[in-house]
Design a protein around this motif. Structure first.
Motif, PDB file in Angstrom:
ATOM      1  N   ALA A 213       0.809  -1.212   0.000  1.00 16.05           N
ATOM      2  CA  ALA A 213       0.000   0.000   0.000  1.00 16.05           C
ATOM      3  C   ALA A 213       0.843   1.262   0.000  1.00 16.05           C
ATOM      4  O   ALA A 213       0.392   2.323  -0.438  1.00 16.05           O
ATOM      5  N   ALA A 214       2.072   1.155   0.485  1.00 13.06           N
ATOM      6  CA  ALA A 214       2.942   2.332   0.524  1.00 13.06           C
ATOM      7  C   ALA A 214       3.448   2.732  -0.853  1.00 13.06           C
ATOM      8  O   ALA A 214       4.020   3.807  -1.021  1.00 13.06           O
ATOM      9  N   GLY A 215       3.245   1.872  -1.868  1.00  9.88           N
ATOM     10  CA  GLY A 215       3.681   2.214  -3.218  1.00  9.88           C
ATOM     11  C   GLY A 215       5.001   1.570  -3.558  1.00  9.88           C
ATOM     12  O   GLY A 215       5.296   0.451  -3.130  1.00  9.88           O
ATOM     13  N   SER A 216       5.812   2.272  -4.324  1.00 12.87           N
ATOM     14  CA  SER A 216       7.099   1.715  -4.740  1.00 12.87           C
ATOM     15  C   SER A 216       8.118   2.830  -4.918  1.00 12.87           C
ATOM     16  O   SER A 216       7.763   3.998  -5.101  1.00 12.87           O
ATOM     17  N   VAL A 217       9.379   2.438  -4.870  1.00 15.59           N
ATOM     18  CA  VAL A 217      10.488   3.361  -5.071  1.00 15.59           C
ATOM     19  C   VAL A 217      11.396   2.761  -6.127  1.00 15.59           C
ATOM     20  O   VAL A 217      11.756   1.578  -6.057  1.00 15.59           O
ATOM     21  N   THR A 218      11.752   3.560  -7.130  1.00 14.86           N
ATOM     22  CA  THR A 218      12.699   3.131  -8.158  1.00 14.86           C
ATOM     23  C   THR A 218      14.094   3.591  -7.753  1.00 14.86           C
ATOM     24  O   THR A 218      14.285   4.736  -7.326  1.00 14.86           O
ATOM     25  N   VAL A 219      15.059   2.692  -7.883  1.00 17.48           N
ATOM     26  CA  VAL A 219      16.441   2.967  -7.504  1.00 17.48           C
ATOM     27  C   VAL A 219      17.321   2.823  -8.732  1.00 17.48           C
ATOM     28  O   VAL A 219      17.266   1.799  -9.427  1.00 17.48           O
ATOM     29  N   LEU A 220      18.100   3.852  -9.021  1.00 16.12           N
ATOM     30  CA  LEU A 220      19.066   3.821 -10.119  1.00 16.12           C
ATOM     31  C   LEU A 220      20.431   4.209  -9.580  1.00 16.12           C
ATOM     32  O   LEU A 220      20.550   5.141  -8.773  1.00 16.12           O
ATOM     33  N   ALA A 221      21.460   3.492 -10.043  1.00 20.29           N
ATOM     34  CA  ALA A 221      22.834   3.842  -9.692  1.00 20.29           C
ATOM     35  C   ALA A 221      23.679   3.743 -10.952  1.00 20.29           C
ATOM     36  O   ALA A 221      23.670   2.715 -11.639  1.00 20.29           O
ATOM     37  N   ASN A 222      24.415   4.798 -11.255  1.00 20.74           N
ATOM     38  CA  ASN A 222      25.217   4.869 -12.478  1.00 20.74           C
ATOM     39  C   ASN A 222      26.674   4.559 -12.135  1.00 20.74           C
ATOM     40  O   ASN A 222      27.390   5.396 -11.596  1.00 20.74           O
ATOM     41  N   ALA A 223      27.106   3.332 -12.473  1.00 20.22           N
ATOM     42  CA  ALA A 223      28.501   2.943 -12.250  1.00 20.22           C
ATOM     43  C   ALA A 223      29.294   2.940 -13.548  1.00 20.22           C
ATOM     44  O   ALA A 223      30.365   2.337 -13.628  1.00 20.22           O
ATOM     45  N   GLY A 224      28.784   3.649 -14.553  1.00 24.73           N
ATOM     46  CA  GLY A 224      29.447   3.703 -15.850  1.00 24.73           C
ATOM     47  C   GLY A 224      30.350   4.905 -15.993  1.00 24.73           C
ATOM     48  O   GLY A 224      30.921   5.398 -15.009  1.00 24.73           O
ATOM     49  N   SER A 225      30.438   5.409 -17.208  1.00 23.88           N
ATOM     50  CA  SER A 225      31.361   6.512 -17.487  1.00 23.88           C
ATOM     51  C   SER A 225      30.669   7.727 -18.102  1.00 23.88           C
ATOM     52  O   SER A 225      31.312   8.752 -18.325  1.00 23.88           O
ATOM     53  N   THR A 226      29.352   7.639 -18.362  1.00 19.91           N
ATOM     54  CA  THR A 226      28.613   8.767 -18.935  1.00 19.91           C
ATOM     55  C   THR A 226      27.276   8.912 -18.228  1.00 19.91           C
ATOM     56  O   THR A 226      26.699   7.926 -17.742  1.00 19.91           O
ATOM     57  N   PRO A 227      26.739  10.144 -18.154  1.00 19.31           N
ATOM     58  CA  PRO A 227      25.425  10.344 -17.542  1.00 19.31           C
ATOM     59  C   PRO A 227      24.333   9.613 -18.329  1.00 19.31           C
ATOM     60  O   PRO A 227      24.479   9.338 -19.516  1.00 19.31           O
ATOM     61  N   VAL A 228      23.236   9.289 -17.616  1.00 16.69           N
ATOM     62  CA  VAL A 228      22.109   8.606 -18.251  1.00 16.69           C
ATOM     63  C   VAL A 228      20.818   9.329 -17.896  1.00 16.69           C
ATOM     64  O   VAL A 228      20.694   9.899 -16.811  1.00 16.69           O
ATOM     65  N   PRO A 229      19.826   9.335 -18.820  1.00 14.08           N
ATOM     66  CA  PRO A 229      18.553  10.020 -18.543  1.00 14.08           C
ATOM     67  C   PRO A 229      17.799   9.350 -17.399  1.00 14.08           C
ATOM     68  O   PRO A 229      17.834   8.125 -17.243  1.00 14.08           O
TER      69      PRO A 229
END
Length: 565
Positions: free
Chosen positions: A520-536
């Motif tokens: 019921a609390a919903g959801s959280v999306t987690v992103l972590a960029n371990a590469g070499s360029t920014p991502v959208p």
């Protein structure tokens, strides 16, 4: 972002089955000698812990784990125990412990204490009586005494090596001055191993468990939980070159992970079940796979086991994804939570470790001459991102004191100041663990950065501790302390510890992407960029970011939590 808690910490008491506090708790490790010194002698103590419980309350942790504070000669910073049922005067008194425990419980903070069952101090009364007794006596049967091999028994019983370097056997001297039997010590020569096949040893540790449970502790972190039972016959074994010192990378080691150890913890599980409330056992078990680690937390054994395969994973997305996927499969499969950890008193702090560019086996440490020196800015940025990932994961998590300040490993300790037995037993070949144990800074302008009223510190604090002191970070929204507070408050508000993880695709192999759903609390999306360029970034509201950015593209070495709009 806000540093205020969004919901209160839970009350101490019983919890319905399946919702026990330890399944989702964030637990803060206190290394007492380096946390806070109230007496001014340069060594942290229990009154120092009590004085800073409000700081831990404001941080938002659910429990604390205290490394050993028992009576000890301190040859291995208290992991050489001479009396398991008393407090060493360095740290205070039993009354100080009781005061600390009551103060913690009054703030909704549970207390786990360290237990060291693999070995005692050589000053323990049992071992002193064993040395005075004859071979084959009941006194010697409490420990691993053996006759030597070779002519006149001049060679040790086998070729085992100490975790700290050098042989794992030391020869005794008989009362008449002649050479005697040998005793096993997987660690320092001052730490003889118990013989856990002896019922008297088993009964003594039941007594010790009940002593602390009767005082009201909420559980035990069990030191070297995989090492108590040795293979019959003590066969020869040499570890692989540059292996982790605690055996985490090897199978079939005759003194690690033996099947018989599980019956010990089934017995301990029954002892804890005698007490009201949810008391927990957490295993320090360095094992080569997640599946092997999960064996320690089957329903009738321990409740938690540190996820060391996760801790030892480098900052590489495919590897991180694999160990998380294996963990959320293996631990729930036996009815246990995954127990995540990134730093502790035995490993290079992750604000440095994640920026190393050379192999660094557990226990070796880093010093001025170590290869692959970390770049501090890179290490801290990755550490903040890694913690942001960890605290979103379902299960429990452990924090190590000072990581909330972004403390790095202290690399340039003077040789004369080092105290880890590893440093001495390897003749300086391995730096050991002193670099992660330097006393932490509380106040930039105070003596000893607020650690001690006199400015004394048992390990020297570097000058850069001033800019990392807690009071400097207290009101800085971009500080690491502020980030940790926000992560913990949001984790609790979103109930992430009890969530379900779902992997997200479409972000490329360098981006770790998953969703944690919490009903019921919903959801959280987690992103972590371990590469070499920014991502959208996907659409949604950024709840927490490990570093400031413009909110459009996710920079390198940054992690975010996103809520759907």
């Amino acid at each position: 972002m806000t540093s205020q808690l969004t919901s209160p910490l839970p009350e101490i008491g019983e919890t319905r089955p399946g919702a026990e506090w330890w399944r989702t708790a964030v637990i803060y490790q206190i290394y007492p000698r380096s946390f806070a010194d109230a007496s001014g002698d340069g060594i942290g103590d229990l009154p120092g812990v009590t004085a800073h419980l409000d700081d831990l309350r404001s941080l938002g942790v659910d429990a604390v784990w205290l490394s050993p504070f028992y009576r000890s000669p301190q040859h291995d910073a208290g992991y050489d125990v001479a009396d398991y049922c008393d407090v060493d005067p360095l740290f205070g008194t039993l009354a100080d412990f009781d005061d600390m425990l009551a103060a913690a419980h009054a703030r909704g903070i549970r207390v786990i204490v360290d237990l060291v069952p693999n070995h005692s101090s050589d000053q323990h009364p049992w071992f002193q009586r064993a040395l005075a007794a004859a071979p084959g006596s009941p006194e010697r049967a409490l420990y691993m005494f053996r006759d030597g091999t070779g002519e006149n028994g001049d060679l040790p019983p086998n070729n085992w090596e100490s975790v700290f370097g050098g042989p794992a056997w030391t020869r005794t001297t008989n009362p008449d001055g002649t050479p005697g039997q040998w005793y096993l010590h997987l660690f320092d020569t001052t730490q003889p191993d118990f013989d856990w096949s002896n019922p008297a040893v088993q009964e003594e540790f039941r007594r010790i468990l009940r002593f602390w449970l009767d005082r009201g502790v909420d559980g035990f972190r069990v030191d070297v939980a995989h090492g108590l039972v040795k293979t019959d016959g003590l066969p020869d074994h040499l570890p692989a070159v540059d292996a982790d010192s605690m055996g985490g990378g090897e199978e079939n080691v005759p003194y690690w992970g033996q099947e018989g150890v599980h019956e010990i913890y089934r017995d301990w599980h029954r002892v804890l079940a005698e007490y009201d409330g949810d008391r927990a056992l957490c295993a320090e078990a360095w094992l080569p796979t997640v599946d092997r680690t999960a064996e320690w937390v089957r329903p009738d054994e321990m409740h938690q086991a540190f996820n060391f395969p996760y801790l030892m994973t480098e900052w590489e997305t495919p590897a991180i994804r694999e160990v998380i996927a294996e963990s959320v499969r293996a631990f729930p499969a036996v009815g246990a939570p995954a127990t995540w950890v990134l730093s502790n008193h035995d490993v290079v702090r992750h604000a440095s470790r994640l920026a190393l560019t050379a192999e660094n086996p557990q226990g070796h440490g880093i010093g001025p001459d170590s290869p692959g020196q970390p770049i501090p800015e890179v290490g801290l940025r990755r550490a903040r991102a890694a913690t942001t990932v960890m605290l979103a994961l379902p299960g429990s998590a452990y924090l190590y004191q000072g990581e909330e300040l972004g403390l790095p490993e202290v690399i340039a300790l003077p040789p004369e100041s080092r105290q880890d037995p590893t440093w001495f037993r390897t003749d300086g070949e391995r730096y050991g663990r002193d670099g992660c144990r330097v006393p932490i800074p509380w106040s930039a302008d105070a003596p000893g950065y607020g650690f001690s009223p006199t400015g004394a510190a048992w390990l020297p604090q570097p000058a850069e501790w001033a800019q990392l002191a807690r009071d400097v970070q207290e009101d800085d929204p971009e500080s690491t302390l502020w980030l940790y507070r926000t992560l913990l408050a949001t984790r609790r508000a979103e109930n992430l510890g009890a969530g379900e993880l779902e992997w997200l695709d479409g972000y490329g192999e360098d981006v770790l992407a998953f969703r944690v759903s919490t009903g019921a609390a919903g959801s959280v999306t987690v992103l972590a960029n371990a590469g070499s360029t920014p991502v959208p970034l996907p659409a949604g509201t950024v709840l927490v970011a490990s570093a400031p950015f413009d909110g459009t593209d996710l920079p390198v070495d940054v992690a975010v939590w996103i809520a759907a709009d």
